[in-house]
Design an enzyme around this catalytic site. Structure first.
Site, PDB file in Angstrom:
ATOM      1  N   LYS A  79       0.847  -1.189   0.000  1.00  0.00           N
ATOM      2  CA  LYS A  79       0.000   0.000   0.000  1.00  0.00           C
ATOM      3  C   LYS A  79       0.883   1.239   0.000  1.00  0.00           C
ATOM      4  O   LYS A  79       1.920   1.276   0.688  1.00  0.00           O
ATOM      5  CB  LYS A  79      -0.912  -0.029   1.232  1.00  0.00           C
ATOM      6  CG  LYS A  79      -1.999   1.036   1.238  1.00  0.00           C
ATOM      7  CD  LYS A  79      -2.905   0.891   2.465  1.00  0.00           C
ATOM      8  CE  LYS A  79      -4.043   1.881   2.482  1.00  0.00           C
ATOM      9  NZ  LYS A  79      -4.915   1.735   3.669  1.00  0.00           N
ATOM     10  N   SER A 154      -9.783   1.499   2.400  1.00  0.00           N
ATOM     11  CA  SER A 154      -8.953   2.310   1.544  1.00  0.00           C
ATOM     12  C   SER A 154      -7.856   1.525   0.827  1.00  0.00           C
ATOM     13  O   SER A 154      -7.301   2.016  -0.153  1.00  0.00           O
ATOM     14  CB  SER A 154      -8.303   3.429   2.350  1.00  0.00           C
ATOM     15  OG  SER A 154      -7.447   2.892   3.346  1.00  0.00           O
ATOM     16  N   SER A 178      -9.853  -0.915   6.646  1.00  0.00           N
ATOM     17  CA  SER A 178      -9.290  -0.779   5.294  1.00  0.00           C
ATOM     18  C   SER A 178      -8.567  -1.991   4.742  1.00  0.00           C
ATOM     19  O   SER A 178      -8.184  -1.985   3.574  1.00  0.00           O
ATOM     20  CB  SER A 178      -8.358   0.421   5.228  1.00  0.00           C
ATOM     21  OG  SER A 178      -9.131   1.579   5.112  1.00  0.00           O
TER      22      SER A 178
HETATM   23  N1  GLN Z   1     -13.160   3.388   5.689  1.00  0.00           N
HETATM   24  C1  GLN Z   1     -12.594   3.842   6.920  1.00  0.00           C
HETATM   25  C2  GLN Z   1     -12.383   5.334   6.882  1.00  0.00           C
HETATM   26  O1  GLN Z   1     -12.593   5.925   5.860  1.00  0.00           O
HETATM   27  C3  GLN Z   1     -11.347   3.103   7.245  1.00  0.00           C
HETATM   28  C4  GLN Z   1     -10.097   3.705   6.762  1.00  0.00           C
HETATM   29  C5  GLN Z   1      -8.890   2.895   7.095  1.00  0.00           C
HETATM   30  O2  GLN Z   1      -8.967   1.847   7.735  1.00  0.00           O
HETATM   31  N2  GLN Z   1      -7.738   3.420   6.689  1.00  0.00           N
HETATM   32  O3  GLN Z   1     -12.018   5.909   7.866  1.00  0.00           O
END
Ligand code: GLN
Length: 474
Positions: A79, A154, A178
């Site tokens: 990532k 994400s 994410s």
């Molecule tokens: N979807 C969640 C958010 O937007 C999780 C993001 C993440 O785990 N980086 O905060």
């Protein structure tokens, strides 16, 4: 020889490498060649690493010397918010698009030590904020299972790269789901470890009391292989658990009791097919000899609200370092104030700016008690709900990973509907518990479901063994 990448796993690739049926260079090149073509449509990678010949040679030497372990020579995706020395790490953001890492994250060093091969930077939502990978500065990623759907987020690029067989595992970060949610959308395995099990040194921070680095893999056993390599105490991350603490946490006896908080499934917005799949998963666990116990988690429905106060608060402090002065992007204005404002405005997308504003608001004098402090208190209530459940003999709490299957791009254009996608994943981060998403079949359109096993802190072994049982019988 032509490699069947679709059915290739770490285990199979390892066997071929040590039997000398294939070289590390051939294995890596096969994945790169596939990615160069397949990624034109999927866009899982922001950049492929084409020049890793030193690492490839080192891995091959380990194999030749008979010192190879499971991940030696295995290509993996990273990532874009995890640092690899000498490569750009932009967190999917314009703000960091030219930032080159001056050191490698601890997890990368650990993977280097066993000879795994970094294959490239995977796409992600802008600064890891989102559940669909639509907000990346580099454009969206498509779901390899159905290209008219998002891959989740994400860490959508990492999930898509593994699901499309471009690499054999990938790293993501999980602050509120994410890794688990995109794993579920793409039909693969993704986990979040106990907070502090894996070092975050070299991960670009989002919410520091929530962030964890975690693996995606094609199956449970291989997620565990990666976790076992990257875990461990690190002096560079003061939150990492020592060996003794981990051992103490894992002392609790493990059995076969699954806790089911049915009341959480009654919340609004949970798709009917997801509920039916959840019930079917429970039936399957029963036939595997698991005891299913109804449990109450009286405060768990507040997790999403608590997360969307604590996370932006931490985001606003973490991102304050990106002010256009010291490093990264700068949009010059007529004076210092205008430079600060233009830099933030042009460097980050809308969602990131929204969270910075929300975060500074909940931390401001006058609102701190009403929002931030209250959220901290509710967070400990949620945590004590789980502690009680685990103390009563439950080994794992079962919920779906996501309230829906992979949705369409643009479908969740208002921020609140996007936030609701995180309803089942944020709790593990808030309570510092490990959790894993395992594929649990497909819906009427062939889109994957994921089921999520959460365990008590430090109980990854129990979590993996239950998840493995479930997977083996899918
Ligand atoms: N979807 C969640 C958010 O937007 C999780 C993001 C993440 O785990 N980086 O905060």
């Amino acid at each position: 020889m032509a490699l069947d990448l679709k059915n290739l796993t770490i285990e199979k690739a390892h066997a071929m490498l040590v039997a000398k049926e294939i070289s590390v260079a051939e294995l890596v090149e096969a994945h790169l060649a596939h990615a160069r073509i397949a990624d034109k449509e999927i866009h899982a990678f922001i950049e492929l690493f084409e020049h890793e010949s030193d690492r490839v040679a080192k891995a091959q030497a380990m194999i030749d010397a008979g010192t190879a372990t499971m991940l030696t020579g295995i290509p993996y995706g990273i990532k874009d918010n995890i640092l690899v020395e000498g490569h750009i790490a932009s967190a999917g953001s314009r703000m960091l698009r030219d930032y080159t890492a001056s050191y490698s994250a601890t997890v990368i060093k650990k993977l280097d030590a066993v000879g795994a091969i970094p294959m490239g930077r995977t796409n992600m939502d802008d600064a890891a904020m989102g559940s669909s990978t639509e907000s990346s500065y580099y454009g969206p990623t498509k779901n390899p299972r159905n290209t008219s759907r998002v891959p989740g987020g994400s860490s959508g690029g990492s999930a898509a790269a593994v699901a499309a067989d471009m690499c054999l595992f990938a790293l993501g970060t999980d602050t509120g789901g994410s890794v688990r949610q995109p794993a579920s959308f793409c039909g693969i395995v993704g986990m979040v470890p106990t907070y502090g099990a894996v070092s975050r040194s070299g991960a670009i921070p989002m919410g520091s009391s929530l962030d964890q680095i975690a693996p995606f893999a094609k199956n449970v056993a291989e997620a565990k292989v990666v976790f076992d390599v990257i875990k461990g105490f690190d002096g560079m991350d003061a939150q990492t658990l020592t060996q003794e603490t981990r051992a103490k946490l894992a002392e609790k006896p493990a059995g076969k009791v699954i806790g089911v908080p049915r009341h959480l499934l009654e919340m609004e917005g949970i798709n009917a097919e997801v509920k039916a799949n959840f019930d079917a998963s429970i039936e399957k666990l029963k036939t595997l000899g698991y005891e299913i116990r109804d449990i109450e988690l009286p405060h768990a429905h507040l997790s999403l609200a608590v997360y969307y106060i604590i996370m932006p608060a931490e985001v606003s402090t973490n991102l304050s370092r990106l002010d256009g002065m010291r490093y990264a992007f700068r949009a010059p204005g007529k004076d210092l104030l205008e430079t600060y404002m233009k830099t933030k405005y042009e460097g980050f997308g809308k969602e990131v700016r929204r969270r910075i504003l929300l975060g500074t608001y909940v931390l401001s004098a006058g609102y701190y008690d009403a929002y931030y402090n209250k959220a901290i208190k509710v967070r400990s209530l949620i945590k004590s709900d789980y502690e009680k459940v685990f103390a009563s003999g439950v080994d794992s709490v079962l919920v779906p990973t996501s309230p829906s299957v992979a949705f369409k791009p643009g479908e969740k254009s208002d921020p609140l509907s996007m936030y609701l996608a995180d309803i089942f994943t944020v709790t593990a981060n808030l309570c510092h518990m490990p959790a894993i998403s395992v594929p649990s079949g497909v819906d009427s359109e062939g889109l994957p479901f994921g089921i999520q096993f959460t365990a008590n802190q430090g109980m990854e072994e129990t979590m993996f063994s239950i998840a493995n049982d479930f997977e083996k019988n899918s």
